[in-house]
Scaffold this active site. Sequence first.
Site, PDB file in Angstrom:
ATOM      1  N   GLU A  62      16.486  12.461   1.382  1.00 40.94           N
ATOM      2  CA  GLU A  62      15.997  11.542   0.362  1.00 40.94           C
ATOM      3  C   GLU A  62      16.991  11.515  -0.799  1.00 40.94           C
ATOM      4  OE1 GLU A  62      13.190   8.678  -0.893  1.00 40.94           O
ATOM      5  OE2 GLU A  62      13.508   9.688   1.024  1.00 40.94           O
TER       6      GLU A  62
ATOM      7  N   GLU B 189      20.378   2.948  -5.654  1.00 46.43           N
ATOM      8  CA  GLU B 189      21.120   3.933  -4.862  1.00 46.43           C
ATOM      9  C   GLU B 189      21.912   3.252  -3.748  1.00 46.43           C
ATOM     10  OE1 GLU B 189      17.357   6.496  -6.152  1.00 46.43           O
ATOM     11  OE2 GLU B 189      17.541   6.014  -4.027  1.00 46.43           O
TER      12      GLU B 189
ATOM     13  N   ASP C 174       9.165   8.652  -3.058  1.00 47.73           N
ATOM     14  CA  ASP C 174       8.884   9.814  -2.212  1.00 47.73           C
ATOM     15  C   ASP C 174       7.680   9.550  -1.308  1.00 47.73           C
ATOM     16  OD1 ASP C 174      10.945  11.365  -3.528  1.00 47.73           O
ATOM     17  OD2 ASP C 174       9.579  11.495  -5.227  1.00 47.73           O
TER      18      ASP C 174
END
Length: 494
Positions: free
Chosen positions: A292, A322, A476
């Site tokens: 992750e 990201e 998450d």
Amino acid sequence: MWRKASVAALLALAVGYLYHGGPDLPEQLLQYVSLPSFQSSPQSQRHLERVISDAWDSLIALPRRQWGRVAVGVNACVDVVVSGVGLLQALAVDPGSGLDHEVLHSKEDLKEAFIHYMERGAAAERFFSDKDLFQRIARAAAEYPSAKLYVGGNAALIGQKLATYPDLVVLLCGPVGPRLHEMLDEQIVVPPSSLQETDEYHLILEYKAGEQWGSTRAPQANRFIFSHDVSNGEMSSLETFVASLEEFQPDLVVLSGLHMMEGQGRELWEERLKEAVAAISDIRKDIPIHLELASMTDKDYMNSIMQEFMPIVSSIGLNEQELLFLSQAGGGPHAQLSAWKGVPDVGQVSDILLWILERHGRSDPSSEAELTRVHFHTLAYHILATVDGYWGNQAAAVMAGARVASSQACGVQAVDVSKVELKAPLHFHSSHFEPRESLSLDPAAPATAWRRGNITFHLTPVLVCKQPLRTVGLGDAISAEGLVYSELKSQQPF
């Protein structure tokens, strides 16, 4: 009636002229020209969202073969969630101009970085170098009237989400202090070697969509995270984590926390990254590893992760910031973009995902890389890209991740269509470049699939919460849910 028909004909001729005269007609215009009639009123819009929500509930199913034991590591902490503007005002900081900082050294740096991301509606995470000043800010945050304490750290949050499935046994390794230990789900196993006397605290500065501070206005709800966290920053629990796997015997390993090392300086992260690669390489090859990712600013560090770490993991999870930064760091597609403008273009996202799996994954069967799956999430939609032959149930997996984003952001157990709205494009392309495929979203079957070579993409919209109660941990939860609904094909050992 004839007047309406004439207008429609003229519009069609104009669009045709523009398209043939300039085939790079913006996709946004194509979306509005092609919008179905049922989007014309708030009532029909709610109907569309109801159709998508009902379709999710009927189509999302757990795979035939499910994980039994999942090991998660290695970043864990206590999150102090507070109004970003409120805390900065309490610290007697005045509004001003935004400026990004790779590492925060002062309250002024904190203010500038917070404004930089608030005005973009983007998430970010930074290291605060001054321990004493951070502790003073942390005390002010904890004493702020509306402050709340939560389980924090990607690994702990993923573990918490996985623990909601009663048949899953979850191992969590990370710096677990007494406060965090009592907050964790009782189903989570924490090895004694992970327990420590004090907790690590992270400060989560949230802002709402439309919130204003000085001349800065947030286009959407999000958060800015910072900490002075040496245990997580050095990934000090990594070796303990890997050593625990032999006894625990997991079916799946989930790893996070690499971004925490960025603030420690190049000399430390270069050496520690090599040690991390060596440690992870000791994990049995038949156990898939999901990595992750999280917000980073050092292109050299991100490039090192791409070159050294990504080829030894099976799956990665990441958001739009990201993804673009990864492409910028590695010289990938659309690296010239400074930032996404509004909802990220599906074709451009697809190009970068393809590049990741072709350059750093196992799209070529002769490659020694392990990477075969990328789970991408942005506010309006999610995409799961997988190399053919390794993963099953991916349509259900990507829809499950979107469904949990819709419900968790609104603080409800199930999607409430009165509290959400559709922001995903209904029409898009498989690539930004020609040749490319024109694709549409079917609300009754909201998982659009396409292939590029031996890589399959599944896209689903997100029903975006209009007034989110909490944005921390959504990524998450999305990745965790996507993994729960994913099936590793047994005939393909890693």
